[in-house]
Write an enzyme that holds these catalytic residues in place. Structure first.
Site, mmCIF file in Angstrom:
data_model
loop_
_atom_site.group_PDB
_atom_site.id
_atom_site.type_symbol
_atom_site.label_atom_id
_atom_site.label_comp_id
_atom_site.label_asym_id
_atom_site.label_seq_id
_atom_site.Cartn_x
_atom_site.Cartn_y
_atom_site.Cartn_z
ATOM 1 N N GLU A 344 -4.251 -5.694 -25.547
ATOM 2 C CA GLU A 344 -5.674 -5.653 -25.900
ATOM 3 C C GLU A 344 -6.235 -4.273 -25.548
ATOM 4 O O GLU A 344 -6.783 -3.570 -26.391
ATOM 5 C CB GLU A 344 -6.406 -6.763 -25.133
ATOM 6 N N HIS A 345 -6.133 -3.902 -24.284
ATOM 7 C CA HIS A 345 -6.577 -2.591 -23.805
ATOM 8 C C HIS A 345 -5.357 -1.749 -23.441
ATOM 9 O O HIS A 345 -4.479 -2.220 -22.711
ATOM 10 C CB HIS A 345 -7.436 -2.717 -22.544
#
Length: 453
Positions: A344-345
């Site tokens: 995601e990040h």
């Protein structure tokens, strides 16, 4: 091969995994997320959905009292009132309101720049024009979680692009607190973003409410925003009734650090997404044992500066099966793992982070260098922080104005242009066996069109 470095609390020492010689099954385990298996949630969520479909507001109020421990919520108090908004502005620190305004301005600027042309047409062939016409979707519900904290940032990230895109009806769903109220900063962020309709319903029951509509909560065509496995299960089961948006589950991150990185600084960023909850996932991935050792040494000091709850969450994540420090035999292997993980990040640490950017294929967002920590992206940088989780960054993108827009293809062909296209369409229609298709581009049409001149 896993080796945990000792710390002040050996039980919660961060896990260190060496990729060299790691069996394929163990490598595959590193890629798993807590949301990967929703089977345990599906049956109870079906019961929740059925209750909301059959009993509407009364069911939502019951679930708020039962799940959110909010005894004062009733069917009559599910929607935030103008008085609630006014009280929120009075109770939130003016400096926090200033920061919300600052963040909204940056998020709005970014998403305004992202907006496509309202319509375009290109001449594909003489007299043959084709293009797209863009319009907003009619409605959207923005889900804002609350169980492990308050998230006005999620309000901003989900509502601002919807407003920029011109969605006629934008609402917010969020669980009430034990006092039966919506988080004050959530109300502030909603109003400053241009949204006045906020409803006190979370979890799978919130998703069901906007999928079917209740006496108070309007039915919407789409729901966006991150949530727990309960929310994800609700979206999965209701996907035939409402567009569930990008798959956004529990928080996850990879800190990719080369041998020039500062391990202590990488460790500081490793804790960011790990503190969201015990269901988060967070890895520091490096090809340098020195960077890994420095990170392990720095973590206890950072935990000492955190409250017990958040420190406990991050210790659970980093010592468990969904987090820790991964040491790769070389940087190629570190990059390969990162792409396989599709986080995601993703934050890249090193003196020349741009040197690694072209090698990253799968990530919800990529933050480059030590001055671009994840909290800037989460709150104020401008790009959307609602991102695909669970390896879905391999095919999904960050939330954007495009999630609130629909494209309709547009075509226009002149009579001269038709003459060039029709024979080709006719041959293909005949080959595929579609007689009406073929007739529609045959001499039958030519005769009728001549009569219409």
């Amino acid at each position: 091969m896993t080796a945990a470095h000792p710390g002040p609390d050996p039980v919660n020492a961060p896990r260190v995994v060496h990729l060299q010689g790691l069996p394929p099954a163990d490598y595959a385990d590193l890629l798993l997320r807590t949301e990967g298996d929703l089977s345990a949630y599906l049956d109870p969520v079906r019961e929740i959905i059925d209750a909301v479909r059959e009993r509407g507001d009364e069911a939502l109020a019951d679930f708020a009292r039962r799940f959110d421990k909010a005894p004062s919520v009733t069917a009559e108090t599910l929607k935030a009132t103008p008085a609630d908004f006014e009280a929120a502005f009075k109770s939130v620190d003016p400096e926090v309101i200033e920061s919300i305004r600052f963040a909204i301005d940056n998020i709005r600027r970014f998403h305004q720049a992202q907006m496509p042309e309202e319509m375009w047409l290109k001449e594909m062939h003489p007299g043959v024009f084709a293009g797209d016409r863009v319009r907003p979707i009619p409605s959207v519900a923005c889900y804002v979680p609350r169980g492990k904290g308050s998230f006005p940032s999620v309000v901003m990230m989900t509502t601002v692009p919807a407003v920029v895109a011109g969605v006629p009806r934008v609402i917010v769903l969020t669980p009430p607190g034990p006092d039966g109220k919506v988080d004050a900063a959530t109300l502030v962020a909603a109003r400053l973003a241009g949204v006045e309709d906020v409803y006190k319903c979370g979890g799978a029951q919130g998703v069901a409410a906007v999928a079917y509509g209740t006496e108070t909560v309007p039915r919407c065509v789409k729901v966006v925003g991150p949530g727990s496995p309960w929310v994800l299960a609700g979206k999965k089961l209701l996907a035939d009734r409402i567009d569930p948006g990008i798959p956004a589950g529990p928080s996850e991150s990879v800190i990719l650090a080369d041998a020039t990185a500062d391990g202590a600084l990488a460790a500081l960023d490793l804790l960011v997404e790990a503190e969201h909850g015990p269901d988060s996932s967070a890895y520091l991935v490096t090809d340098s044992q020195a960077v890994a050792d420095a990170a392990v040494a720095a973590l206890p000091g950072y935990w000492a500066q955190m409250g017990a709850e958040r420190a406990g969450f991050s210790q659970t994540v980093l010592s468990g099966p969904r987090g820790g420090i991964i040491v790769a035999p070389d940087f190629n292997a570190a990059v390969a793992f990162t792409n396989d993980y599709a986080p995601e990040h993703l934050m890249i640490h090193g003196r020349e982070p741009f040197a690694h950017l072209g090698r990253i294929e799968n990530a919800g967002e990529i933050l480059l260098g030590e001055s671009t920590p994840i909290p800037l992206g989460n709150f104020v940088l401008g790009p959307n922080a609602v991102l695909p989780t669970g390896r879905n960054a391999r095919t999904w993108s960050a939330l954007s104005v495009f999630d609130y827009l629909k494209r309709t293809s547009v075509g226009y062909v002149t009579r001269d242009g038709y003459k060039a296209l029709a024979p080709h369409a006719h041959r293909l229609a005949v080959y595929e066996g579609f007689e009406a298709h073929a007739n529609a581009v045959s001499p039958l049409r030519d005769e009728i069109m001549k009569r219409g001149r």
